[in-house]
Write an enzyme that holds these catalytic residues in place. Structure first.
Site, PDB file in Angstrom:
ATOM      1  CD  GLU A   1       4.320   0.299   6.952  1.00  0.00           C
ATOM      2  OE1 GLU A   1       5.211   0.488   7.781  1.00  0.00           O
ATOM      3  OE2 GLU A   1       3.922   1.210   6.184  1.00  0.00           O
TER       4      GLU A   1
ATOM      5  CG  ASP B   1      -0.194   0.123   2.539  1.00  0.00           C
ATOM      6  OD1 ASP B   1       0.818  -0.587   2.712  1.00  0.00           O
ATOM      7  OD2 ASP B   1      -0.617   0.910   3.396  1.00  0.00           O
TER       8      ASP B   1
HETATM    9 ZN   LIG Z   1       6.991   1.983   4.058  1.00  0.00          ZN
END
Ligand SMILES: [Zn+2]
Length: 437
Positions: free
Chosen positions: A201, A106
């Site tokens: 993340e 992401d």
């Molecule tokens: Zn990163």
């Protein structure tokens, strides 16, 4: 030129002098991979309750799983939560620990990741880089001193209208390229290698649905750091604190001597926090802090959310005790009100675990050296997927991926630094095999 820049310039010269250090016959396709991945929009969304937070992250996951299968990794797949898993089988009969290489797919919600138009500045010769899509966006040498180490390199930027997504598609491309090289070169001896690509993340949920049992690794490395050569083996230890205050509500017309206002109690607690220390805005280096992140309330009830950060457990305990003292001090003036303080562990400094397994970090440093760079150990004033993985029993330091100016339209990475990361991965796999009995 800063002292650090000089060191790095020297390091780069030494690469040329000792070509054998880097002489893996890698036919680098990492740039081409990277350019392919960054145009796929994978922005995560903190307001979404689903996993992955945005369905579009699976678009990249599907591409990666399919490319890994095409390389010959039969078990490569994208699961329903948006995680990609794959196994590179061992090429040795030695008993080598199972290593996982991990990156997140992401990109940050802070900056658009839609219609990314990457540009390659080939054979960079110094100077500021103006981005063609927005004349106001200029990557200036004065603000990006690392550019001084990139002379002759091929630098990838955006057109200035979006982020690039080198954080962390550089890491993704590097792991993919290293996998391809290892599969095509079975004469290179290594143990079983696991690949893990995670969603979300950037919104702190990258590990929520990671199936570590299925992964079956002994330890892992995230490729999510910045400058080439960097190796991060220390992060904050983190707790979340929640204060719930129960005040005393009465009609305001007849409140004299009776009302104890929960909002006012909460405000006094926040006001009593240290002003010149112990906050994000007054600390750096190894110092920790207590930091309010949310407040809500009415007359009768109020809730204050805080985060507590330090590099040591003792520091966390001291800060929790300080918070307790502050609350007790304030509550003395409100004898009929009550409160609860709940402290919840979020993640722990990975160093506590990594110190028990020195080979994990030492071998990474050696791999960086063999890749032709000077390893620079540093610590993160924050957490990574790796700190949570480490807490969950999978020790996981962070290796450079080469990107700079993360989460911004000025984000950039050089092809040569990505290639150095590919070499680092391959060397790391080889080193563990060399050391095995
Ligand atoms: Zn990163």
């Amino acid at each position: 030129m800063s002292a650090r820049t000089r060191v790095e310039a020297r390091t780069r010269r030494s690469i040329a002098r000792y070509p054998s250090v880097t002489s893996l016959p890698i036919n680098h396709t990492v740039l081409e991979r990277f350019l392919r991945y960054v145009v796929i929009d994978t922005q995560s969304d903190p307001t979404s309750p689903t996993c992955p937070s945005t369905e579009k992250q699976k678009d990249l996951g599907r591409v990666l799983a399919s490319e890994l299968r095409d390389m010959g990794l039969k078990d490569a797949h994208l699961d329903e939560h948006g995680y990609v898993y794959a196994t590179i089988p061992a090429t040795t009969s030695k008993k080598v620990p199972v290593i996982c290489f991990c990156s997140h797919m992401d990109t940050a919600p802070d900056c658009s990741g839609k219609n990314v138009k990457p540009q390659v500045v080939k054979n960079y010769q110094g100077g500021d880089i103006a981005l063609p899509g927005d004349k106001a966006q200029i990557i200036r040498v004065s603000e990006h001193p690392e550019l001084a180490n990139q002379i002759g390199n091929d630098i990838v930027t955006t057109d200035g209208t979006t982020l690039l997504g080198a954080d962390d598609k550089a890491g993704v491309a590097e792991i993919m390229d290293a996998a391809k090289f290892l599969i095509d070169n079975p004469q290179i001896k290594h143990g079983t290698i696991k690949i893990l690509f995670t969603p979300d993340e950037e919104i702190g949920r990258g590990v929520d649905k990671a199936d570590l049992k299925k992964l079956g690794a002994d330890f892992a490395y995230t490729l999510d750091g910045s400058t080439a050569g960097q190796l991060e083996d220390e992060t904050f230890s983190a707790d979340g604190a929640t204060i719930v205050i129960q005040g005393v509500s009465t009609h305001p017309g007849t409140a004299k001597g009776k009302m104890e206002h929960a909002i006012k109690i909460a405000s006094r607690i926040i006001d009593a926090l240290p002003k010149d220390t112990c906050s994000p805005e007054t600390t750096e280096g190894r110092e920790g802090f207590v930091h309010p992140t949310g407040i809500s309330g009415a007359l009768e009830n109020a809730t204050v959310q805080l985060i507590v950060r330090d590099f040591t457990e003792q520091g966390l305990r001291q800060k929790a005790a300080m918070l307790q003292d502050i609350i007790d001090g304030v509550m003395k003036d409100y004898p009929r009100s009550t409160y609860t303080l709940t402290i919840k562990e979020q993640y722990r400094n990975m160093k506590q675990v990594l110190d028990d397994h020195p080979a994990i970090v030492d071998n990474a440093a050696e791999a960086i050296r063999r890749a032709g760079l000077k390893p620079v150990r540093s610590r993160i004033r924050g957490g990574t997927d790796g700190s949570r993985l480490t807490s969950l029993g999978l020790p996981c330091p962070n290796i450079f991926a080469g990107g700079h100016a993360f989460h911004s339209r000025l984000e950039w990475v050089s092809a040569q630094d990505m290639q150095a990361a590919v070499r680092t991965i391959v060397h790391l796999a080889m080193i563990f095999e060399e050391q095995a009995a």
